[in-house]
Write a protein that holds these residues in place. Structure first.
Motif, PDB file in Angstrom:
ATOM      1  N   PRO A   1       0.832  -1.212   0.000  1.00 18.96           N
ATOM      2  CA  PRO A   1       0.000   0.000   0.000  1.00 18.96           C
ATOM      3  C   PRO A   1       0.862   1.257   0.000  1.00 18.96           C
ATOM      4  CG  PRO A   1       0.087  -0.918   2.204  1.00 18.96           C
ATOM      5  CD  PRO A   1       0.798  -1.896   1.322  1.00 18.96           C
ATOM      6  N   ARG A   2       0.323   2.316  -0.585  1.00 20.77           N
ATOM      7  CA  ARG A   2       1.062   3.576  -0.662  1.00 20.77           C
ATOM      8  C   ARG A   2       0.106   4.752  -0.807  1.00 20.77           C
ATOM      9  NH1 ARG A   2       2.251   1.028  -5.666  1.00 20.77           N
ATOM     10  NH2 ARG A   2       1.417   2.095  -7.513  1.00 20.77           N
ATOM     11  N   VAL A   3       0.624   5.935  -0.552  1.00 20.15           N
ATOM     12  CA  VAL A   3      -0.132   7.168  -0.735  1.00 20.15           C
ATOM     13  C   VAL A   3       0.065   7.644  -2.169  1.00 20.15           C
ATOM     14  CG1 VAL A   3      -0.385   9.582  -0.041  1.00 20.15           C
ATOM     15  CG2 VAL A   3       0.057   7.837   1.688  1.00 20.15           C
ATOM     16  N   LEU A   4      -1.037   7.900  -2.866  1.00 18.88           N
ATOM     17  CA  LEU A   4      -0.939   8.466  -4.210  1.00 18.88           C
ATOM     18  C   LEU A   4      -0.656   9.959  -4.130  1.00 18.88           C
ATOM     19  CD1 LEU A   4      -3.905   6.664  -6.008  1.00 18.88           C
ATOM     20  CD2 LEU A   4      -1.458   6.275  -6.338  1.00 18.88           C
ATOM     21  N   TYR A   5      -1.506  10.671  -3.392  1.00 19.28           N
ATOM     22  CA  TYR A   5      -1.297  12.107  -3.190  1.00 19.28           C
ATOM     23  C   TYR A   5      -2.220  12.611  -2.091  1.00 19.28           C
ATOM     24  CZ  TYR A   5      -5.528  12.752  -6.076  1.00 19.28           C
ATOM     25  OH  TYR A   5      -6.805  12.703  -6.579  1.00 19.28           O
ATOM     26  N   VAL A   6      -1.890  13.791  -1.586  1.00 21.38           N
ATOM     27  CA  VAL A   6      -2.741  14.501  -0.634  1.00 21.38           C
ATOM     28  C   VAL A   6      -3.369  15.673  -1.360  1.00 21.38           C
ATOM     29  CG1 VAL A   6      -2.818  15.859   1.506  1.00 21.38           C
ATOM     30  CG2 VAL A   6      -1.347  13.821   1.360  1.00 21.38           C
ATOM     31  N   TRP A   7      -4.685  15.779  -1.303  1.00 18.18           N
ATOM     32  CA  TRP A   7      -5.373  16.898  -1.935  1.00 18.18           C
ATOM     33  C   TRP A   7      -5.792  17.891  -0.870  1.00 18.18           C
ATOM     34  CZ3 TRP A   7     -10.260  19.253  -2.007  1.00 18.18           C
ATOM     35  CH2 TRP A   7     -10.462  20.149  -3.071  1.00 18.18           C
ATOM     36  N   LYS A   8      -5.479  19.154  -1.100  1.00 15.15           N
ATOM     37  CA  LYS A   8      -5.771  20.209  -0.132  1.00 15.15           C
ATOM     38  C   LYS A   8      -7.192  20.705  -0.307  1.00 15.15           C
ATOM     39  CE  LYS A   8      -4.236  24.816   1.335  1.00 15.15           C
ATOM     40  NZ  LYS A   8      -3.211  25.870   1.132  1.00 15.15           N
ATOM     41  N   ASN A   9      -8.001  20.527   0.722  1.00 14.40           N
ATOM     42  CA  ASN A   9      -9.331  21.118   0.740  1.00 14.40           C
ATOM     43  C   ASN A   9      -9.231  22.531   1.289  1.00 14.40           C
ATOM     44  OD1 ASN A   9     -12.032  21.618   0.763  1.00 14.40           O
ATOM     45  ND2 ASN A   9     -12.528  20.246   2.434  1.00 14.40           N
ATOM     46  N   THR A  10      -8.762  22.644   2.534  1.00 10.69           N
ATOM     47  CA  THR A  10      -8.431  23.938   3.125  1.00 10.69           C
ATOM     48  C   THR A  10      -7.098  23.781   3.839  1.00 10.69           C
ATOM     49  OG1 THR A  10      -9.458  23.528   5.291  1.00 10.69           O
ATOM     50  CG2 THR A  10     -10.900  24.348   3.532  1.00 10.69           C
ATOM     51  N   SER A  11      -6.632  24.826   4.466  1.00 10.16           N
ATOM     52  CA  SER A  11      -5.373  24.723   5.199  1.00 10.16           C
ATOM     53  C   SER A  11      -5.489  23.763   6.374  1.00 10.16           C
ATOM     54  CB  SER A  11      -4.938  26.105   5.703  1.00 10.16           C
ATOM     55  OG  SER A  11      -5.928  26.654   6.553  1.00 10.16           O
ATOM     56  N   ALA A  12      -6.724  23.466   6.790  1.00 10.95           N
ATOM     57  CA  ALA A  12      -6.930  22.599   7.951  1.00 10.95           C
ATOM     58  C   ALA A  12      -7.630  21.290   7.607  1.00 10.95           C
ATOM     59  CB  ALA A  12      -7.724  23.344   9.026  1.00 10.95           C
ATOM     60  N   SER A  13      -7.944  21.049   6.346  1.00 12.20           N
ATOM     61  CA  SER A  13      -8.610  19.800   5.974  1.00 12.20           C
ATOM     62  C   SER A  13      -8.053  19.299   4.650  1.00 12.20           C
ATOM     63  CB  SER A  13     -10.127  20.001   5.878  1.00 12.20           C
ATOM     64  OG  SER A  13     -10.457  20.931   4.863  1.00 12.20           O
ATOM     65  N   TYR A  14      -8.132  17.997   4.445  1.00  9.48           N
ATOM     66  CA  TYR A  14      -7.449  17.380   3.312  1.00  9.48           C
ATOM     67  C   TYR A  14      -8.111  16.057   2.973  1.00  9.48           C
ATOM     68  CZ  TYR A  14      -5.523  15.111   7.424  1.00  9.48           C
ATOM     69  OH  TYR A  14      -5.409  14.466   8.637  1.00  9.48           O
ATOM     70  N   GLU A  15      -7.700  15.499   1.828  1.00 16.39           N
ATOM     71  CA  GLU A  15      -8.052  14.140   1.434  1.00 16.39           C
ATOM     72  C   GLU A  15      -6.765  13.410   1.100  1.00 16.39           C
ATOM     73  OE1 GLU A  15     -10.748  14.380  -1.827  1.00 16.39           O
ATOM     74  OE2 GLU A  15     -12.269  15.471  -0.705  1.00 16.39           O
ATOM     75  N   ILE A  16      -6.642  12.202   1.576  1.00 17.34           N
ATOM     76  CA  ILE A  16      -5.475  11.367   1.266  1.00 17.34           C
ATOM     77  C   ILE A  16      -5.949  10.228   0.361  1.00 17.34           C
ATOM     78  CG2 ILE A  16      -3.622   9.921   2.188  1.00 17.34           C
ATOM     79  CD1 ILE A  16      -3.881  11.406   4.834  1.00 17.34           C
ATOM     80  N   PHE A  17      -5.366  10.139  -0.810  1.00 17.06           N
ATOM     81  CA  PHE A  17      -5.701   9.072  -1.750  1.00 17.06           C
ATOM     82  C   PHE A  17      -4.605   8.008  -1.675  1.00 17.06           C
ATOM     83  CE2 PHE A  17      -8.272  12.518  -3.117  1.00 17.06           C
ATOM     84  CZ  PHE A  17      -9.379  11.962  -3.741  1.00 17.06           C
ATOM     85  N   THR A  18      -5.023   6.774  -1.471  1.00 18.01           N
ATOM     86  CA  THR A  18      -4.066   5.682  -1.290  1.00 18.01           C
ATOM     87  C   THR A  18      -4.398   4.521  -2.214  1.00 18.01           C
ATOM     88  OG1 THR A  18      -5.363   4.555   0.425  1.00 18.01           O
ATOM     89  CG2 THR A  18      -3.864   6.294   1.151  1.00 18.01           C
ATOM     90  N   VAL A  19      -3.419   3.641  -2.383  1.00 16.46           N
ATOM     91  CA  VAL A  19      -3.634   2.369  -3.083  1.00 16.46           C
ATOM     92  C   VAL A  19      -3.480   1.257  -2.057  1.00 16.46           C
ATOM     93  CG1 VAL A  19      -2.841   0.820  -4.898  1.00 16.46           C
ATOM     94  CG2 VAL A  19      -2.726   3.284  -5.231  1.00 16.46           C
ATOM     95  N   GLY A  20      -4.568   0.505  -1.854  1.00 18.57           N
ATOM     96  CA  GLY A  20      -4.508  -0.677  -1.006  1.00 18.57           C
ATOM     97  C   GLY A  20      -4.305  -0.408   0.472  1.00 18.57           C
ATOM     98  N   ALA A  21      -4.302   0.806   0.893  1.00 22.59           N
ATOM     99  CA  ALA A  21      -4.033   1.099   2.294  1.00 22.59           C
ATOM    100  C   ALA A  21      -5.238   0.762   3.152  1.00 22.59           C
ATOM    101  CB  ALA A  21      -3.669   2.574   2.454  1.00 22.59           C
ATOM    102  N   ASP A  22      -4.961   0.147   4.311  1.00 16.99           N
ATOM    103  CA  ASP A  22      -6.018  -0.128   5.272  1.00 16.99           C
ATOM    104  C   ASP A  22      -5.729   0.640   6.549  1.00 16.99           C
ATOM    105  OD1 ASP A  22      -3.872  -1.469   6.329  1.00 16.99           O
ATOM    106  OD2 ASP A  22      -4.733  -3.475   6.052  1.00 16.99           O
ATOM    107  N   ALA A  23      -6.462   0.306   7.624  1.00 17.22           N
ATOM    108  CA  ALA A  23      -6.296   1.037   8.869  1.00 17.22           C
ATOM    109  C   ALA A  23      -4.874   0.894   9.411  1.00 17.22           C
ATOM    110  CB  ALA A  23      -7.310   0.553   9.901  1.00 17.22           C
ATOM    111  N   ALA A  24      -4.276  -0.289   9.253  1.00 12.19           N
ATOM    112  CA  ALA A  24      -2.925  -0.484   9.766  1.00 12.19           C
ATOM    113  C   ALA A  24      -1.940   0.463   9.078  1.00 12.19           C
ATOM    114  CB  ALA A  24      -2.504  -1.942   9.573  1.00 12.19           C
ATOM    115  N   PHE A  25      -2.104   0.628   7.753  1.00  9.37           N
ATOM    116  CA  PHE A  25      -1.225   1.527   7.013  1.00  9.37           C
ATOM    117  C   PHE A  25      -1.393   2.972   7.497  1.00  9.37           C
ATOM    118  CE2 PHE A  25      -0.590   4.536   3.538  1.00  9.37           C
ATOM    119  CZ  PHE A  25       0.688   4.218   3.106  1.00  9.37           C
ATOM    120  N   VAL A  26      -2.644   3.408   7.669  1.00 11.13           N
ATOM    121  CA  VAL A  26      -2.890   4.780   8.086  1.00 11.13           C
ATOM    122  C   VAL A  26      -2.455   4.989   9.532  1.00 11.13           C
ATOM    123  CG1 VAL A  26      -4.652   6.560   8.385  1.00 11.13           C
ATOM    124  CG2 VAL A  26      -4.745   5.021   6.426  1.00 11.13           C
TER     125      VAL A  26
END
Length: 772
Positions: free
Chosen positions: A195-220
């Motif tokens: 599993p890996r992080v594809l990218y982090v998308w900035k919503n605001t300076s205090a909120s975001y979205e993390i897009f991953t491949v195959g990542a589960d709770a253990a990875f995060v």
């Protein structure tokens, strides 16, 4: 004697009013041969299109600005400032190993003869990833392609949403989304396998979205631990949490074969947060990152629109329009400081690129089917505003005297009196026929009616009670057509009295909407059954309006615990009487009539109502924007796409100046809105929107009143339409003013004065105009 005096004086008063109207209107008479004058009851707060919210602002801006796209009279998307555009898609399928990816690509290539059916243009493979180039956006290809590669399985792409722990800092500075993004990018190279992080998308300076491949709770959890070490924070086991109806948990998106949901229309109950998240996605560590699993997909699908801009479009100050202006407009829309109410239309964009001055490329994070509609958004000039970080606090006067690319430019704005536009002779589509247009501000309905009849302005929307009189008057042409708007009473769902759906249903049953349409609207409306208008394909015709039934209303109130225990005529619960205040904006006599009727209807079932009236700016800023109200009477003038995200999605509740100001939240509606805006198959979209309408109408967050029939009057034979022929350069179409699916004013920028010797135009006639 007193009555006789009043009766004798009445004609004098009326004559004096007409005389006053004539004197006020007289300065405009000299311009009637070469300009058009229109009236609005209130002036806009701004003419900056990314900030404005009022109908009057939108109408004026339509003369001043253009977008990359537009809708034609049949609601079909057409290019405008973009000479043409291409909609394609890049899709990536991730596999467990490079060998599986190579095998998957080989199986897809075996079916190359069938690529055209699913719009595949190109297939490539690198490491564990198969990349597809498609000539069509959306997920329609997946069923076929996944059938080709079976039994091989792809590794899912997952989206996690989050924010930061309170008071989190690094080297004395607040930790922001940029901090996280830089840290992820720096560490990504060390984690090339899934599993890996594809990218982090900035919503605001205090909120975001993390897009991953195959990542589960253990990875995060591991990501949480490592980021905590980086910023010097602590981690600890997750504490149990709940998600209430006000901030609902989001449903997990399913794979390509998912269809419209069949959920209960009941308001969502409070549920443990963990129950809304699959077992393997539930985090075990809490720390600096407040992360939550949101959704997953079997592939990473990123639609791409390539806009090829016109090279003959210029700004009103003579500067050329370029793709940098489109990029700046996007950045301004997404700026936290600007807090644009239209931001949500662009939140699914991953990035924008400007390969050259006349090419603008937009890449989306996921399929967004209204994408081309949203680029009807007017563009802003980078050369004037590019160095202005906050467009709400401009030191200059751009927000009142903007520079656009439209057929008219602003000449003068005199507060509370008028806004004057003058023809822009450098307009790329040709010169308008009217040298000027003046929008007069006349808040008083009586004065505006008299001024129209004394020719103080040239075009008016008719109030329902005026329609028959003007239809019978030979001096005027009238037009009637279905509008794309509806009226409603909005309940503030943060108020305890409105939280029970039984109460909201009781309120609907207590109001005789048919009588409101007949006696207030003079028949110019039909009962409203939800947030889509009948002129669109998204409307669900199978929903029946809730019947007027005061007895049923009383029974529902009693079921919810509201009974008249003290005999004062007002139902009460736990010692509190059911009493609230409806607010309405001034200058809206129809809205005032509604409020009085609602008050009378609710009194019958034991509910007390007060009515407060406020000037429009005060109404919005002091009450609506800050949720400082119990109930409000308003109307929505809708767009033509299927997207209800801004008004009805729960994520909009906490945003400043949110259009979801009643605080409506339903997880099933959220899910269907999300699916409707990512589906390009129009038949599937209709399934989603029909279900959305049914859910919202059953929740009754508004008392939906009626869809309006629009009526307008124009002095007979005063104008006709002379518009550019879209199929023949330098050729024009002449035709009479007529309603279209976008209304009777759709071609208003191309209205022309009828010359005294010219007979009324019949059928459309093509004419050559060599003088532009």
């Amino acid at each position: 004697m007193r009555i006789r005096t009043i009766l004798l004086a009445a004609p004098v008063v009326v004559l004096m009013a007409f005389a006053a109207a004539y004197l006020v209107a007289r300065p405009y008479f000299s311009h009637r041969v070469d300009q058009m004058t229109m009236m609005y009851p209130s002036e806009p707060e701004t003419l900056n299109p990314i900030l404005s919210t009022t109908l009057s602002a939108g109408i004026i801006e339509s003369f001043l600005f253009d977008g990359l796209t537009d809708l034609d009279e049949n609601l079909e998307i057409i290019p405008q400032l973009a000479e043409r555009y291409d909609l394609a898609q890049g899709s990536r399928l991730y596999f467990s190993t490079p060998d599986d990816a190579a095998a998957g690509a080989a199986r897809i290539r075996e079916h190359q003869a069938d690529w055209a059916k699913v719009k595949i243009r190109e297939v490539s493979v690198e490491a564990d990833t198969v990349s597809l180039r498609l000539d069509q956006a959306g997920t329609a290809y997946q069923e076929t392609v996944f059938g080709w590669i079976a039994p091989l399985k792809t590794v899912p792409v997952r989206r996690w949403t989050g924010g930061f722990a309170k008071d989190l800092s690094l080297q004395g500075k607040p930790v922001t989304t940029d901090t996280l993004n830089q840290w992820v990018e720096k560490n990504k190279a060390a984690a090339s396998a899934w599993p890996r992080v594809l990218y982090v998308w900035k919503n605001t300076s205090a909120s975001y979205e993390i897009f991953t491949v195959g990542a589960d709770a253990a990875f995060v959890d591991d990501l949480q631990r490592r980021f905590a070490e980086f910023v010097g924070a602590k981690v600890e086991p997750v504490k149990p949490a709940v998600v209430t109806a006000e901030v609902p948990a989001k449903a997990v998106a399913s794979g390509p074969a998912s269809g419209p949901a069949q959920a209960s229309a009941s308001a969502p109950a409070t549920v443990p947060a963990s129950s809304a998240v699959p077992e393997g996605m539930r985090l075990n560590l809490a720390g600096p990152l407040k992360v939550r699993f949101e959704s997953e997909w079997p592939a990473q699908d990123e639609p791409v629109i390539t806009f090829h801009l016109r090279k003959d479009a210029i700004w009103h100050d003579g500067k050329p329009l370029t793709a940098r202006d489109a990029r700046f407009t996007y950045e301004a829309l997404m700026s936290e400081q600007n807090a644009s109410p239209r931001r949500s239309d662009f939140e699914l964009i991953r990035r924008v690129d400007v390969p050259d001055d006349y090419t603008f490329v937009v890449t989306y994070k996921e399929p967004y089917s209204p994408c081309l509609y949203s680029w009807g958004m007017p563009l802003l000039p980078e050369h004037l505003l590019g160095d202005k970080p906050n467009l709400r606090k401009l030191e200059g006067d751009y927000n009142r005297l903007p520079v656009g690319t439209g057929p008219f430019r602003i000449a003068e704005w005199v507060t509370d009196q008028y806004i004057k536009l003058e023809r822009f002779d450098g307009y790329w589509e040709g010169k308008a026929h009217l040298p000027a247009i003046t929008f007069r501000v006349i808040p008083d309905t009586t004065i505006s009616q008299m001024e129209f009849q004394t020719r103080g302005f040239d075009y008016t929307a008719l109030d329902p009670h005026q329609v028959q009189r003007f239809k019978k008057d030979p001096q005027y042409d009238t037009h009637r057509y279905p509008s794309n708007s509806y009226a409603y009473v909005g309940w503030n769902l943060q108020r305890p009295i409105f939280k029970d759906k039984r109460v909201r249903h009781a309120l609907a049953h207590a109001i005789d909407i048919d009588a409101v349409i007949q006696y207030v609207m003079y028949g110019n409306g039909t009962p409203c059954t939800g947030p889509y208008a009948p002129v669109t394909p998204w409307f669900n015709p199978d929903i029946k309006p809730l019947e007027y039934n005061p007895q049923k209303a009383k029974l529902l109130l009693a079921e919810a615990g509201w009974k008249d225990t003290d005999g004062d005529g007002v139902v009460d619960k736990d010692g509190q009487p059911f009493h609230f205040t409806i607010i309405i904006p001034s200058g809206n006599p129809i809205g005032q009539d509604f409020a009085v009727l609602v008050k009378d209807y609710l009194r019958v079932v034991g509910i007390g109502v007060n009515i407060n009236i406020y000037e429009w700016t005060v109404y919005i800023e002091k009450y609506i924007d800050v949720r400082n109200f119990d109930a409000c009477i308003m109307s929505w003038s809708l767009g033509y796409d299927q997207d209800l995200y801004q008004i009805w999605h729960s994520s909009q509740i906490q945003l400043p100046r949110s259009l979801n100001f009643i605080s409506y939240a339903n997880p099933e509606v959220d899910r269907l809105i999300e699916k409707s805006r990512t589906e390009f198959d129009l038949e599937k979209v209709k399934q989603y929107t029909h279900r959305i309408q049914a859910l919202i109408y059953d929740d009754q967050p508004y008392c939906f009143l009626f869809y309006r029939m629009a009526n307008v009057a124009i002095p007979k034979n005063s104008y006709f339409v002379k518009r550019p022929d879209p199929e023949r350069p330098r050729q024009w179409l002449e035709e009479p003013i007529r309603p279209t699916k976008r209304g009777v004013t759709f071609y208003q920028r191309w209205w022309a004065r009828t010359s005294p010797q010219m007979a009324p135009v019949g059928d459309a006639v093509k004419v050559i105009d060599t003088g532009n």
